[in-house]
Enzyme design. Structure first.
Site, short mmCIF file in Angstrom:
data_model
loop_
_atom_site.label_atom_id
_atom_site.label_comp_id
_atom_site.label_asym_id
_atom_site.label_seq_id
_atom_site.Cartn_x
_atom_site.Cartn_y
_atom_site.Cartn_z
N ARG A 1 2.19 -7.06 9.70
CA ARG A 1 1.69 -5.40 10.24
C ARG A 1 2.21 -5.54 11.74
O ARG A 1 2.38 -4.57 11.65
CB ARG A 1 0.01 -4.96 10.07
CG ARG A 1 -0.51 -5.59 8.87
CD ARG A 1 -1.77 -5.83 8.30
NE ARG A 1 -2.88 -5.19 6.73
CZ ARG A 1 -3.76 -6.12 6.87
NH1 ARG A 1 -4.97 -7.04 7.57
NH2 ARG A 1 -4.19 -5.80 5.47
N GLU B 1 -9.80 -10.58 -7.52
CA GLU B 1 -9.35 -9.84 -7.22
C GLU B 1 -7.69 -9.53 -8.29
O GLU B 1 -7.76 -7.76 -9.11
CB GLU B 1 -8.68 -9.15 -6.43
CG GLU B 1 -9.32 -9.15 -5.10
CD GLU B 1 -8.86 -8.89 -3.61
OE1 GLU B 1 -10.23 -8.99 -2.83
OE2 GLU B 1 -8.18 -9.75 -3.55
N ASN C 1 -2.01 0.73 6.83
CA ASN C 1 -1.50 -1.28 7.60
C ASN C 1 -1.23 -1.78 6.65
O ASN C 1 -0.66 -2.94 6.73
CB ASN C 1 -3.10 -1.72 8.33
CG ASN C 1 -3.97 -1.77 7.11
OD1 ASN C 1 -3.95 -1.42 5.56
ND2 ASN C 1 -4.73 -2.91 7.11
N HIS D 1 -1.71 -5.29 1.63
CA HIS D 1 -3.52 -6.53 1.34
C HIS D 1 -3.38 -7.51 0.92
O HIS D 1 -1.82 -7.73 0.10
CB HIS D 1 -4.18 -5.21 0.31
CG HIS D 1 -5.34 -6.30 0.02
ND1 HIS D 1 -6.52 -5.81 0.57
CD2 HIS D 1 -5.44 -7.22 -1.32
CE1 HIS D 1 -7.56 -7.22 -0.51
NE2 HIS D 1 -6.48 -7.33 -1.74
N ARG E 1 -2.66 -14.46 4.44
CA ARG E 1 -3.09 -13.87 5.55
C ARG E 1 -2.52 -13.95 6.46
O ARG E 1 -2.53 -13.24 7.39
CB ARG E 1 -4.18 -14.60 5.16
CG ARG E 1 -5.10 -14.19 3.76
CD ARG E 1 -5.92 -12.71 4.02
NE ARG E 1 -6.88 -12.13 5.09
CZ ARG E 1 -7.75 -11.35 5.22
NH1 ARG E 1 -7.70 -10.34 4.66
NH2 ARG E 1 -8.49 -10.85 6.47
N PHE F 1 -15.76 4.68 7.02
CA PHE F 1 -14.31 4.71 6.91
C PHE F 1 -14.41 4.07 5.17
O PHE F 1 -12.82 4.90 4.60
CB PHE F 1 -13.40 4.37 7.48
CG PHE F 1 -13.67 2.54 7.17
CD1 PHE F 1 -13.10 1.84 6.05
CD2 PHE F 1 -14.42 1.04 7.80
CE1 PHE F 1 -13.23 0.34 5.79
CE2 PHE F 1 -14.16 0.10 7.88
CZ PHE F 1 -13.96 -0.16 6.77
N TYR G 1 -12.64 -2.70 -3.25
CA TYR G 1 -13.44 -2.45 -2.18
C TYR G 1 -14.58 -2.64 -2.09
O TYR G 1 -15.50 -2.14 -1.89
CB TYR G 1 -12.70 -1.94 -1.51
CG TYR G 1 -11.19 -1.95 -1.03
CD1 TYR G 1 -10.98 -2.70 -0.88
CD2 TYR G 1 -10.43 -1.22 -1.47
CE1 TYR G 1 -9.84 -3.04 1.03
CE2 TYR G 1 -8.98 -0.63 -0.78
CZ TYR G 1 -8.74 -1.98 0.05
OH TYR G 1 -7.49 -2.64 0.67
N THR H 1 -5.98 -7.07 10.31
CA THR H 1 -6.53 -5.81 9.89
C THR H 1 -5.85 -4.65 10.81
O THR H 1 -5.22 -3.41 10.31
CB THR H 1 -8.26 -5.86 9.97
OG1 THR H 1 -8.25 -6.79 8.70
CG2 THR H 1 -7.98 -4.90 8.75
N LYS I 1 0.68 -1.00 -0.20
CA LYS I 1 0.00 -0.49 -0.16
C LYS I 1 0.85 1.45 -0.75
O LYS I 1 2.12 0.81 0.33
CB LYS I 1 -1.11 -0.38 1.29
CG LYS I 1 -1.78 -1.01 1.47
CD LYS I 1 -3.10 -0.76 2.50
CE LYS I 1 -4.08 -1.89 2.30
NZ LYS I 1 -4.71 -1.85 3.38
P1 IDP Z 1 -7.34 -6.46 5.49
O1 IDP Z 1 -6.92 -5.44 4.82
O2 IDP Z 1 -7.18 -6.82 6.61
O3 IDP Z 1 -9.04 -8.06 4.75
P2 IDP Z 1 -10.60 -5.21 5.10
O4 IDP Z 1 -12.44 -5.04 6.53
O5 IDP Z 1 -11.41 -5.31 4.27
O6 IDP Z 1 -9.54 -5.91 5.86
O7 IDP Z 1 -10.51 -4.11 4.72
C1 IDP Z 1 -10.12 -3.52 4.15
C2 IDP Z 1 -9.05 -2.07 4.26
O8 IDP Z 1 -9.81 -1.27 4.75
C3 IDP Z 1 -7.92 -2.40 5.79
O9 IDP Z 1 -7.03 -3.37 5.20
C4 IDP Z 1 -7.94 -1.33 6.10
O10 IDP Z 1 -6.81 -0.86 5.32
C5 IDP Z 1 -9.17 -0.32 5.75
N1 IDP Z 1 -10.29 -0.69 7.14
C6 IDP Z 1 -11.05 -1.21 7.46
N2 IDP Z 1 -11.36 -0.92 8.34
C7 IDP Z 1 -10.76 -0.08 9.08
C8 IDP Z 1 -10.95 0.50 10.04
O11 IDP Z 1 -12.14 1.04 10.86
N3 IDP Z 1 -10.58 2.30 10.14
C9 IDP Z 1 -9.70 2.87 8.89
N4 IDP Z 1 -9.70 1.76 8.07
C10 IDP Z 1 -10.32 0.78 7.96
#
Ligand code: IDP
Length: 157
Positions: A109, A133, A119, A122, A92, A64, A56, A98, A16
């Protein structure tokens, strides 16, 4: 000899924009290389909203999402496809929770980031998601099929 299908599972990994800015591209690549996975596609690009809305699609209604979009378009990302046995689940696990604030030490992470909003990486969360994807980020002919000479040392005969 071509690898059997179970060794050809693929996943999408994105380095990212925060990680590109922090010069962590090589570190992230090295994690997956050293595990034994095979890199089959990679490019640096500036993602646009159309691509990210598809990537997404499950998060479009989240509060968010606008800030996620701003983050993901703030600079270039490195998109990669990694291949190998159980690569989706293993990747993963290597990426970690996350929320970087609770991600276990030893995960990407947990070792390299502090906050859920920055973070670092992805990784696709299922084989089906990965196929979808990969098709958003890469053309078919951008994936390179190649046999690694160390396969017996990685997987056994
Ligand atoms: P993942 O990346 O671990 O699969 P997802 O729930 O698919 O997690 O969320 C995608 C991305 O959205 C996360 O990696 C993070 O960058 C962002 N994200 C998810 N939840 C939040 C939040 O509560 N606040 C801010 N960013 C978030």
């Amino acid at each position: 000899v071509a690898a059997p299908p179970e060794l050809q599972e693929k996943t999408l990994v994105l380095v990212k924009p925060d990680a590109v800015q922090r010069r962590l591209v090589g570190t992230v690549i090295q994690r997956f290389e050293r595990r034994g996975f095979k890199l089959v596609a990679m490019k640096l690009l500036q993602a646009d909203r159309g691509l990210l809305d598809k990537h997404y699609q499950e998060l479009l209604q989240k509060p968010f999402y606008p800030s996620l979009l701003a983050y993901m378009t703030s600079g270039p990302v490195v998109a990669m496809v990694w291949e190998g046995y159980n690569v989706v689940r293993s990747t993963r696990a290597m990426v970690g929770d996350t929320d970087s604030a609770v991600a276990a030490a030893g995960t990407i992470r947990g070792d390299l980031s502090m906050h859920i909003s920055r973070n670092v990486v992805h990784a696709s969360d299922s084989v089906e998601t990965a196929q979808r994807e990969i098709s958003f980020w890469f053309q078919r002919d951008e994936l390179v099929a190649w046999e690694s000479g160390d396969r017996d040392y990685t997987y056994g005969p």
